[in-house]
Design a protein around this motif. Sequence first.
Motif, PDB file in Angstrom:
ATOM      1  N   ARG A 154       1.233 -10.796 -12.343  1.00  0.00           N
ATOM      2  CA  ARG A 154       2.627 -11.072 -12.728  1.00  0.00           C
ATOM      3  C   ARG A 154       3.370  -9.762 -13.003  1.00  0.00           C
ATOM      4  NH1 ARG A 154       6.528 -14.390 -12.011  1.00  0.00           N
ATOM      5  NH2 ARG A 154       5.245 -16.166 -12.507  1.00  0.00           N
ATOM      6  N   GLU A 155       2.739  -8.826 -13.688  1.00  0.00           N
ATOM      7  CA  GLU A 155       3.384  -7.540 -13.979  1.00  0.00           C
ATOM      8  C   GLU A 155       3.633  -6.745 -12.706  1.00  0.00           C
ATOM      9  OE1 GLU A 155       1.647  -5.182 -17.108  1.00  0.00           O
ATOM     10  OE2 GLU A 155       1.125  -6.991 -18.233  1.00  0.00           O
ATOM     11  N   VAL A 156       2.669  -6.783 -11.797  1.00  0.00           N
ATOM     12  CA  VAL A 156       2.832  -6.074 -10.526  1.00  0.00           C
ATOM     13  C   VAL A 156       3.947  -6.722  -9.714  1.00  0.00           C
ATOM     14  CG1 VAL A 156       1.701  -5.358  -8.380  1.00  0.00           C
ATOM     15  CG2 VAL A 156       0.416  -5.349 -10.532  1.00  0.00           C
ATOM     16  N   TRP A 157       3.981  -8.048  -9.695  1.00  0.00           N
ATOM     17  CA  TRP A 157       5.037  -8.767  -8.972  1.00  0.00           C
ATOM     18  C   TRP A 157       6.411  -8.387  -9.513  1.00  0.00           C
ATOM     19  CZ3 TRP A 157       6.840 -10.887  -4.887  1.00  0.00           C
ATOM     20  CH2 TRP A 157       7.920 -11.761  -4.933  1.00  0.00           C
ATOM     21  N   LEU A 158       6.568  -8.387 -10.828  1.00  0.00           N
ATOM     22  CA  LEU A 158       7.871  -8.060 -11.417  1.00  0.00           C
ATOM     23  C   LEU A 158       8.252  -6.603 -11.156  1.00  0.00           C
ATOM     24  CD1 LEU A 158       7.674 -10.079 -14.747  1.00  0.00           C
ATOM     25  CD2 LEU A 158       8.933 -10.651 -12.654  1.00  0.00           C
ATOM     26  N   ALA A 159       7.281  -5.697 -11.179  1.00  0.00           N
ATOM     27  CA  ALA A 159       7.559  -4.294 -10.852  1.00  0.00           C
ATOM     28  C   ALA A 159       7.972  -4.159  -9.383  1.00  0.00           C
ATOM     29  CB  ALA A 159       6.330  -3.438 -11.138  1.00  0.00           C
ATOM     30  N   LEU A 160       7.312  -4.897  -8.523  1.00  0.00           N
ATOM     31  CA  LEU A 160       7.642  -4.890  -7.100  1.00  0.00           C
ATOM     32  C   LEU A 160       9.051  -5.442  -6.874  1.00  0.00           C
ATOM     33  CD1 LEU A 160       6.430  -4.295  -4.309  1.00  0.00           C
ATOM     34  CD2 LEU A 160       5.485  -6.593  -4.318  1.00  0.00           C
ATOM     35  N   CYS A 161       9.370  -6.516  -7.567  1.00  0.00           N
ATOM     36  CA  CYS A 161      10.711  -7.103  -7.458  1.00  0.00           C
ATOM     37  C   CYS A 161      11.782  -6.138  -7.939  1.00  0.00           C
ATOM     38  CB  CYS A 161      10.789  -8.398  -8.265  1.00  0.00           C
ATOM     39  SG  CYS A 161       9.862  -9.761  -7.554  1.00  0.00           S
ATOM     40  N   ALA A 162      11.533  -5.473  -9.056  1.00  0.00           N
ATOM     41  CA  ALA A 162      12.504  -4.520  -9.597  1.00  0.00           C
ATOM     42  C   ALA A 162      12.716  -3.357  -8.637  1.00  0.00           C
ATOM     43  CB  ALA A 162      12.032  -4.015 -10.959  1.00  0.00           C
ATOM     44  N   GLU A 163      11.644  -2.862  -8.071  1.00  0.00           N
ATOM     45  CA  GLU A 163      11.715  -1.705  -7.170  1.00  0.00           C
ATOM     46  C   GLU A 163      12.430  -2.037  -5.863  1.00  0.00           C
ATOM     47  OE1 GLU A 163      11.130   2.272  -7.023  1.00  0.00           O
ATOM     48  OE2 GLU A 163      10.147   1.083  -8.572  1.00  0.00           O
ATOM     49  N   VAL A 166       0.798  -1.231   0.000  1.00  0.00           N
ATOM     50  CA  VAL A 166       0.000   0.000   0.000  1.00  0.00           C
ATOM     51  C   VAL A 166       0.830   1.281   0.000  1.00  0.00           C
ATOM     52  CG1 VAL A 166      -2.010  -1.081   1.076  1.00  0.00           C
ATOM     53  CG2 VAL A 166      -0.292  -0.003   2.507  1.00  0.00           C
ATOM     54  N   ASP A 167       2.106   1.205   0.356  1.00  0.00           N
ATOM     55  CA  ASP A 167       2.909   2.424   0.488  1.00  0.00           C
ATOM     56  C   ASP A 167       3.937   2.632  -0.619  1.00  0.00           C
ATOM     57  OD1 ASP A 167       1.605   3.080   2.836  1.00  0.00           O
ATOM     58  OD2 ASP A 167       3.112   2.136   4.121  1.00  0.00           O
ATOM     59  N   LEU A 168       4.496   1.563  -1.151  1.00  0.00           N
ATOM     60  CA  LEU A 168       5.584   1.687  -2.124  1.00  0.00           C
ATOM     61  C   LEU A 168       5.037   1.976  -3.513  1.00  0.00           C
ATOM     62  CD1 LEU A 168       8.646   1.462  -2.606  1.00  0.00           C
ATOM     63  CD2 LEU A 168       8.273  -0.965  -3.101  1.00  0.00           C
ATOM     64  N   VAL A 169       5.432   3.103  -4.082  1.00  0.00           N
ATOM     65  CA  VAL A 169       5.017   3.473  -5.437  1.00  0.00           C
ATOM     66  C   VAL A 169       5.959   2.788  -6.425  1.00  0.00           C
ATOM     67  CG1 VAL A 169       4.736   5.390  -7.055  1.00  0.00           C
ATOM     68  CG2 VAL A 169       4.048   5.658  -4.661  1.00  0.00           C
ATOM     69  N   GLY A 176       7.401   0.832 -12.348  1.00  0.00           N
ATOM     70  CA  GLY A 176       7.064  -0.160 -13.362  1.00  0.00           C
ATOM     71  C   GLY A 176       5.580  -0.476 -13.441  1.00  0.00           C
ATOM     72  N   ALA A 177       4.792   0.102 -12.560  1.00  0.00           N
ATOM     73  CA  ALA A 177       3.334  -0.105 -12.572  1.00  0.00           C
ATOM     74  C   ALA A 177       2.616   1.226 -12.785  1.00  0.00           C
ATOM     75  CB  ALA A 177       2.885  -0.771 -11.276  1.00  0.00           C
ATOM     76  N   GLY A 178       3.247   2.109 -13.532  1.00  0.00           N
ATOM     77  CA  GLY A 178       2.611   3.380 -13.852  1.00  0.00           C
ATOM     78  C   GLY A 178       2.563   4.377 -12.716  1.00  0.00           C
ATOM     79  N   GLY A 179       3.501   4.281 -11.781  1.00  0.00           N
ATOM     80  CA  GLY A 179       3.524   5.220 -10.669  1.00  0.00           C
ATOM     81  C   GLY A 179       2.439   4.971  -9.645  1.00  0.00           C
ATOM     82  N   ARG A 180       1.980   3.727  -9.584  1.00  0.00           N
ATOM     83  CA  ARG A 180       0.941   3.347  -8.621  1.00  0.00           C
ATOM     84  C   ARG A 180       1.537   2.384  -7.595  1.00  0.00           C
ATOM     85  NH1 ARG A 180      -3.250   1.949 -13.414  1.00  0.00           N
ATOM     86  NH2 ARG A 180      -1.364   0.991 -14.175  1.00  0.00           N
ATOM     87  N   THR A 181       0.835   2.237  -6.485  1.00  0.00           N
ATOM     88  CA  THR A 181       1.220   1.201  -5.535  1.00  0.00           C
ATOM     89  C   THR A 181       0.760  -0.141  -6.094  1.00  0.00           C
ATOM     90  OG1 THR A 181      -0.843   1.242  -4.293  1.00  0.00           O
ATOM     91  CG2 THR A 181       0.895   2.795  -3.595  1.00  0.00           C
ATOM     92  N   ALA A 182       1.205  -1.222  -5.489  1.00  0.00           N
ATOM     93  CA  ALA A 182       0.798  -2.551  -5.945  1.00  0.00           C
ATOM     94  C   ALA A 182      -0.711  -2.729  -5.844  1.00  0.00           C
ATOM     95  CB  ALA A 182       1.530  -3.626  -5.131  1.00  0.00           C
ATOM     96  N   VAL A 183      -1.293  -2.271  -4.757  1.00  0.00           N
ATOM     97  CA  VAL A 183      -2.744  -2.392  -4.570  1.00  0.00           C
ATOM     98  C   VAL A 183      -3.484  -1.586  -5.629  1.00  0.00           C
ATOM     99  CG1 VAL A 183      -4.654  -1.826  -3.013  1.00  0.00           C
ATOM    100  CG2 VAL A 183      -2.614  -2.943  -2.116  1.00  0.00           C
TER     101      VAL A 183
END
Length: 73
Positions: free
Chosen positions: A46-55, A23-26, A29-36
């Motif tokens: 899968r795209e959100v997971w990979l963006a989270l991993c990269a960040e 909820v906090d990490l922007v 790789g997800a368009g400047g949004r949080t994972a939620v």
Amino acid sequence: MRRSEFDRAVADEFGARASAILVDLVLSGAGGRTAVEALDAGVPPREVWLALCAETDVPAQRRYGVGRLEPRR
């Protein structure tokens, strides 16, 4: 990756920090949004997971195939 696999992968990788990270990490790789926010907007887990991993600099060997349950026997 299904949403349930995403949830397991996040819990396994980030432990007690998982809910805060979602909820906090922007994520750039997800368009400047949080994972939620990204998941709510329809971005595939899968795209959100990979963006989270990269960040968060998750090593490549822990990015793929995570979150899956062991096959039933």
